[in-house]
Design a protein around this motif. Sequence first.
Motif, PDB file in Angstrom:
ATOM      1  N   ASP A 163       1.941  -2.341 -12.102  1.00  0.00           N
ATOM      2  CA  ASP A 163       1.648  -2.725 -10.714  1.00  0.00           C
ATOM      3  C   ASP A 163       1.604  -4.249 -10.612  1.00  0.00           C
ATOM      4  O   ASP A 163       0.535  -4.851 -10.587  1.00  0.00           O
ATOM      5  CB  ASP A 163       0.324  -2.119 -10.262  1.00  0.00           C
ATOM      6  CG  ASP A 163       0.088  -2.258  -8.769  1.00  0.00           C
ATOM      7  OD1 ASP A 163       0.912  -2.912  -8.080  1.00  0.00           O
ATOM      8  OD2 ASP A 163      -0.925  -1.717  -8.281  1.00  0.00           O
ATOM      9  N   PRO A 164       2.777  -4.881 -10.568  1.00  0.00           N
ATOM     10  CA  PRO A 164       2.832  -6.346 -10.613  1.00  0.00           C
ATOM     11  C   PRO A 164       2.189  -7.041  -9.421  1.00  0.00           C
ATOM     12  O   PRO A 164       1.848  -8.218  -9.514  1.00  0.00           O
ATOM     13  CB  PRO A 164       4.324  -6.655 -10.679  1.00  0.00           C
ATOM     14  CG  PRO A 164       5.055  -5.380 -10.631  1.00  0.00           C
ATOM     15  CD  PRO A 164       4.073  -4.268 -10.563  1.00  0.00           C
ATOM     16  N   LEU A 165       1.983  -6.346  -8.328  1.00  0.00           N
ATOM     17  CA  LEU A 165       1.401  -6.972  -7.142  1.00  0.00           C
ATOM     18  C   LEU A 165      -0.103  -6.734  -7.011  1.00  0.00           C
ATOM     19  O   LEU A 165      -0.695  -7.099  -5.998  1.00  0.00           O
ATOM     20  CB  LEU A 165       2.120  -6.495  -5.882  1.00  0.00           C
ATOM     21  CG  LEU A 165       3.578  -6.925  -5.783  1.00  0.00           C
ATOM     22  CD1 LEU A 165       4.218  -6.378  -4.512  1.00  0.00           C
ATOM     23  CD2 LEU A 165       3.700  -8.436  -5.845  1.00  0.00           C
ATOM     24  N   ASP A 166      -0.711  -6.150  -8.032  1.00  0.00           N
ATOM     25  CA  ASP A 166      -2.161  -5.974  -8.015  1.00  0.00           C
ATOM     26  C   ASP A 166      -2.797  -7.217  -8.625  1.00  0.00           C
ATOM     27  O   ASP A 166      -2.592  -7.508  -9.803  1.00  0.00           O
ATOM     28  CB  ASP A 166      -2.555  -4.739  -8.817  1.00  0.00           C
ATOM     29  CG  ASP A 166      -4.043  -4.469  -8.794  1.00  0.00           C
ATOM     30  OD1 ASP A 166      -4.796  -5.233  -8.144  1.00  0.00           O
ATOM     31  OD2 ASP A 166      -4.471  -3.485  -9.423  1.00  0.00           O
ATOM     32  N   PRO A 167      -3.561  -7.976  -7.831  1.00  0.00           N
ATOM     33  CA  PRO A 167      -4.121  -9.225  -8.355  1.00  0.00           C
ATOM     34  C   PRO A 167      -5.216  -9.027  -9.400  1.00  0.00           C
ATOM     35  O   PRO A 167      -5.532  -9.949 -10.149  1.00  0.00           O
ATOM     36  CB  PRO A 167      -4.678  -9.915  -7.104  1.00  0.00           C
ATOM     37  CG  PRO A 167      -4.999  -8.793  -6.174  1.00  0.00           C
ATOM     38  CD  PRO A 167      -3.943  -7.743  -6.435  1.00  0.00           C
ATOM     39  N   VAL A 168      -5.782  -7.828  -9.479  1.00  0.00           N
ATOM     40  CA  VAL A 168      -6.913  -7.588 -10.383  1.00  0.00           C
ATOM     41  C   VAL A 168      -6.533  -7.838 -11.831  1.00  0.00           C
ATOM     42  O   VAL A 168      -7.206  -8.576 -12.551  1.00  0.00           O
ATOM     43  CB  VAL A 168      -7.480  -6.160 -10.192  1.00  0.00           C
ATOM     44  CG1 VAL A 168      -8.567  -5.861 -11.210  1.00  0.00           C
ATOM     45  CG2 VAL A 168      -7.994  -5.980  -8.779  1.00  0.00           C
ATOM     46  N   SER A 169      -5.463  -7.234 -12.283  1.00  0.00           N
ATOM     47  CA  SER A 169      -5.070  -7.384 -13.684  1.00  0.00           C
ATOM     48  C   SER A 169      -4.621  -8.808 -13.991  1.00  0.00           C
ATOM     49  O   SER A 169      -4.876  -9.316 -15.089  1.00  0.00           O
ATOM     50  CB  SER A 169      -3.965  -6.385 -14.046  1.00  0.00           C
ATOM     51  OG  SER A 169      -4.457  -5.067 -13.890  1.00  0.00           O
ATOM     52  N   PHE A 216      -8.936 -13.511  -3.040  1.00  0.00           N
ATOM     53  CA  PHE A 216      -9.449 -12.579  -4.053  1.00  0.00           C
ATOM     54  C   PHE A 216     -10.519 -13.264  -4.901  1.00  0.00           C
ATOM     55  O   PHE A 216     -10.248 -14.244  -5.593  1.00  0.00           O
ATOM     56  CB  PHE A 216      -8.310 -12.047  -4.916  1.00  0.00           C
ATOM     57  CG  PHE A 216      -8.737 -11.054  -5.949  1.00  0.00           C
ATOM     58  CD1 PHE A 216      -9.523  -9.964  -5.611  1.00  0.00           C
ATOM     59  CD2 PHE A 216      -8.349 -11.201  -7.265  1.00  0.00           C
ATOM     60  CE1 PHE A 216      -9.913  -9.041  -6.568  1.00  0.00           C
ATOM     61  CE2 PHE A 216      -8.738 -10.286  -8.226  1.00  0.00           C
ATOM     62  CZ  PHE A 216      -9.519  -9.198  -7.876  1.00  0.00           C
ATOM     63  N   ASP A 217     -11.725 -12.734  -4.834  1.00  0.00           N
ATOM     64  CA  ASP A 217     -12.880 -13.403  -5.444  1.00  0.00           C
ATOM     65  C   ASP A 217     -12.769 -13.584  -6.950  1.00  0.00           C
ATOM     66  O   ASP A 217     -13.120 -14.649  -7.476  1.00  0.00           O
ATOM     67  CB  ASP A 217     -14.178 -12.680  -5.077  1.00  0.00           C
ATOM     68  CG  ASP A 217     -14.230 -11.228  -5.505  1.00  0.00           C
ATOM     69  OD1 ASP A 217     -13.179 -10.632  -5.805  1.00  0.00           O
ATOM     70  OD2 ASP A 217     -15.341 -10.662  -5.537  1.00  0.00           O
TER      71      ASP A 217
END
Length: 146
Positions: A83-89, A120-121
Motif C-alpha cells: 500500500d504505497p499511498l498509506d502514510p503510516v508505514s 499526518f501527526d
Amino acid sequence: DELRDGVERALSIDPEDPTALEARAHYRYHIDNDLEGALSDLNRALHTAPGSSSIWNALGLVQGARGDNRAAEAAFKQAIALDPLDPVSHANLAIQYLDEMRMAEAKREIDTALSVDPSFDVALVARGRYQMQNGDVDRAVEDLLA
C-alpha cells in the motif's frame, strides 16, 4: 478488559482470524509488553492475510521494539509495497531510520508520508525529530507542536 475479552471471543469463533490476531498483537505489544506473543500473533495473521499492509506495519513496530532492525525495515518495506499511498508505514519506517541515524533515508520516507497527508501527526513527529537530530530546534518545535 473489554478489548481483551472481545478479541478472545473472536478467536474462539475463528482462531485464525487475522483481524482478531492483529488486535491481540496490539494488545500484547502495547498493554502487556509481550513482544514475543505479539510477534507470534502477527506471524499467524500473515499466514491467513499475507497481503495486509497493516499487519506488516504492526510487525515492523514489534520487530523494532525487539531490536531486530533488519526485520523491522523489511516488514515496513513490505507494508509500503502492498500500500504505497498509506502514510503510516512510511512514517514508521522513517522513525526506524531515525533510530539508526539513517538521516537521508528517513527524510525520504517523511517527505513521502507528508506528500500523501500533509497533516499526518506521526509524520510531523518524525519530521520534528529529524529536525532535532539535525540541530534545527526551532523547526523541530514547530513540527512537534503541529
